[in-house]
Design a protein around this motif. Sequence first.
Motif, PDB file in Angstrom:
ATOM      1  N   MET A   1       0.841  -1.195   0.000  1.00 62.79           N
ATOM      2  CA  MET A   1       0.000   0.000   0.000  1.00 62.79           C
ATOM      3  C   MET A   1       0.876   1.244   0.000  1.00 62.79           C
ATOM      4  O   MET A   1       1.807   1.370   0.798  1.00 62.79           O
ATOM      5  N   THR A   2       0.568   2.150  -0.914  1.00 66.96           N
ATOM      6  CA  THR A   2       1.320   3.396  -0.994  1.00 66.96           C
ATOM      7  C   THR A   2       0.868   4.356   0.097  1.00 66.96           C
ATOM      8  O   THR A   2      -0.324   4.596   0.275  1.00 66.96           O
ATOM      9  N   LEU A   3       1.835   4.894   0.830  1.00 66.75           N
ATOM     10  CA  LEU A   3       1.548   5.842   1.900  1.00 66.75           C
ATOM     11  C   LEU A   3       2.066   7.228   1.521  1.00 66.75           C
ATOM     12  O   LEU A   3       3.034   7.354   0.767  1.00 66.75           O
ATOM     13  N   ARG A   4       1.441   8.235   2.079  1.00 61.92           N
ATOM     14  CA  ARG A   4       1.933   9.611   1.937  1.00 61.92           C
ATOM     15  C   ARG A   4       2.659   9.965   3.231  1.00 61.92           C
ATOM     16  O   ARG A   4       2.034  10.055   4.295  1.00 61.92           O
ATOM     17  N   LEU A   5       3.959  10.138   3.139  1.00 63.68           N
ATOM     18  CA  LEU A   5       4.795  10.351   4.316  1.00 63.68           C
ATOM     19  C   LEU A   5       5.479  11.707   4.267  1.00 63.68           C
ATOM     20  O   LEU A   5       5.851  12.197   3.197  1.00 63.68           O
ATOM     21  N   THR A   6       5.659  12.300   5.445  1.00 64.19           N
ATOM     22  CA  THR A   6       6.477  13.499   5.574  1.00 64.19           C
ATOM     23  C   THR A   6       7.631  13.180   6.499  1.00 64.19           C
ATOM     24  O   THR A   6       7.441  12.574   7.555  1.00 64.19           O
ATOM     25  N   VAL A   7       8.833  13.572   6.093  1.00 65.61           N
ATOM     26  CA  VAL A   7      10.032  13.281   6.866  1.00 65.61           C
ATOM     27  C   VAL A   7      10.701  14.589   7.281  1.00 65.61           C
ATOM     28  O   VAL A   7      11.103  15.395   6.429  1.00 65.61           O
ATOM     29  N   PHE A   8      10.810  14.802   8.597  1.00 68.54           N
ATOM     30  CA  PHE A   8      11.559  15.938   9.134  1.00 68.54           C
ATOM     31  C   PHE A   8      12.974  15.469   9.482  1.00 68.54           C
ATOM     32  O   PHE A   8      13.187  14.316   9.838  1.00 68.54           O
ATOM     33  N   GLY A   9      13.937  16.387   9.384  1.00 72.08           N
ATOM     34  CA  GLY A   9      15.320  15.982   9.585  1.00 72.08           C
ATOM     35  C   GLY A   9      15.792  15.121   8.419  1.00 72.08           C
ATOM     36  O   GLY A   9      16.604  14.210   8.588  1.00 72.08           O
ATOM     37  N   ALA A  10      15.286  15.414   7.237  1.00 69.42           N
ATOM     38  CA  ALA A  10      15.491  14.554   6.070  1.00 69.42           C
ATOM     39  C   ALA A  10      16.916  14.577   5.533  1.00 69.42           C
ATOM     40  O   ALA A  10      17.271  13.744   4.692  1.00 69.42           O
ATOM     41  N   THR A  11      17.753  15.511   5.994  1.00 70.60           N
ATOM     42  CA  THR A  11      19.142  15.533   5.530  1.00 70.60           C
ATOM     43  C   THR A  11      20.086  14.900   6.555  1.00 70.60           C
ATOM     44  O   THR A  11      21.288  14.834   6.325  1.00 70.60           O
ATOM     45  N   GLY A  12      19.553  14.434   7.688  1.00 72.54           N
ATOM     46  CA  GLY A  12      20.375  13.759   8.687  1.00 72.54           C
ATOM     47  C   GLY A  12      20.589  12.298   8.329  1.00 72.54           C
ATOM     48  O   GLY A  12      20.015  11.782   7.364  1.00 72.54           O
ATOM     49  N   GLY A  13      21.398  11.610   9.128  1.00 74.59           N
ATOM     50  CA  GLY A  13      21.732  10.228   8.831  1.00 74.59           C
ATOM     51  C   GLY A  13      20.534   9.310   8.764  1.00 74.59           C
ATOM     52  O   GLY A  13      20.372   8.534   7.813  1.00 74.59           O
ATOM     53  N   ILE A  14      19.666   9.362   9.777  1.00 67.80           N
ATOM     54  CA  ILE A  14      18.469   8.520   9.780  1.00 67.80           C
ATOM     55  C   ILE A  14      17.431   9.072   8.809  1.00 67.80           C
ATOM     56  O   ILE A  14      16.786   8.314   8.079  1.00 67.80           O
ATOM     57  N   GLY A  15      17.281  10.381   8.782  1.00 68.32           N
ATOM     58  CA  GLY A  15      16.299  10.990   7.882  1.00 68.32           C
ATOM     59  C   GLY A  15      16.537  10.657   6.424  1.00 68.32           C
ATOM     60  O   GLY A  15      15.597  10.345   5.677  1.00 68.32           O
ATOM     61  N   GLN A  16      17.800  10.721   5.991  1.00 68.51           N
ATOM     62  CA  GLN A  16      18.116  10.377   4.592  1.00 68.51           C
ATOM     63  C   GLN A  16      17.708   8.948   4.289  1.00 68.51           C
ATOM     64  O   GLN A  16      17.192   8.638   3.216  1.00 68.51           O
ATOM     65  N   GLU A  17      17.955   8.056   5.264  1.00 69.38           N
ATOM     66  CA  GLU A  17      17.612   6.647   5.065  1.00 69.38           C
ATOM     67  C   GLU A  17      16.093   6.448   4.993  1.00 69.38           C
ATOM     68  O   GLU A  17      15.603   5.638   4.206  1.00 69.38           O
ATOM     69  N   ILE A  18      15.352   7.177   5.836  1.00 67.92           N
ATOM     70  CA  ILE A  18      13.893   7.071   5.785  1.00 67.92           C
ATOM     71  C   ILE A  18      13.391   7.485   4.405  1.00 67.92           C
ATOM     72  O   ILE A  18      12.543   6.817   3.801  1.00 67.92           O
ATOM     73  N   VAL A  19      13.930   8.596   3.893  1.00 73.88           N
ATOM     74  CA  VAL A  19      13.508   9.080   2.578  1.00 73.88           C
ATOM     75  C   VAL A  19      13.836   8.055   1.497  1.00 73.88           C
ATOM     76  O   VAL A  19      12.977   7.696   0.682  1.00 73.88           O
ATOM     77  N   LYS A  20      15.067   7.553   1.486  1.00 76.47           N
ATOM     78  CA  LYS A  20      15.489   6.598   0.453  1.00 76.47           C
ATOM     79  C   LYS A  20      14.677   5.310   0.510  1.00 76.47           C
ATOM     80  O   LYS A  20      14.203   4.805  -0.510  1.00 76.47           O
TER      81      LYS A  20
END
Length: 214
Positions: free
Chosen positions: A1-20
Amino acid sequence: MTLRLTVFGATGGIGQEIVKQGLAAGHEVTAVVRDPARLTASGPGLEVFRADLADPETLRPAVAGRDAVLSGLGARSRKEAVAGAATRVTVPVLRAMEAEGVRRLLVVSAAPVGPAPEGDPLLDRAVRAVISALLKDVYTDLTAMEAELARSATDWTAVRPPKLTDGPLTGTYRTAVGTGPRSGRTVSRADVAHAMLAMIGDPTTVKRGVGVAY
């Protein structure tokens, strides 16, 4: 199922991984950043939202209509921790979510904020005590941040990893709701991101702290 997600701290180590990892899973991801040039992820389904985190009103469009919000925000130094950085940047996110009626929130905290695992060996308890003393300001800030989560109207989860590494995604970590995995000493940022994405639809983690470690 496709979700609509927002990621804060998206340029940090964990944030980048969440986005990718979110994009790789086919989700629509809004990456909230202060400096878009620091965001390395790209691809279909990615929206970059540039914002100042101080004002909840400016964050409302970033969270409106989202299925979940994930945050890797936190203090980047001892000085920022003393100033309460994790709490200060998380509160506007909470206010924006409450204003838009968005409920699901997962944030990164730290293992020492939660209770020690039952039956943890004496050595692990001793190491935990030393680290807690050395990084007292960081954990005081994160404890205050978790208190703000508890007072909010969101369905929050505080993900509490021990020492973070830059190791690869393995998917073989352990999780423990309300505490931490016994003798859990390290975990990669990639696996923390994986755990956070996996917890989005897990009702047992709502309004709870969850330890994640190898």
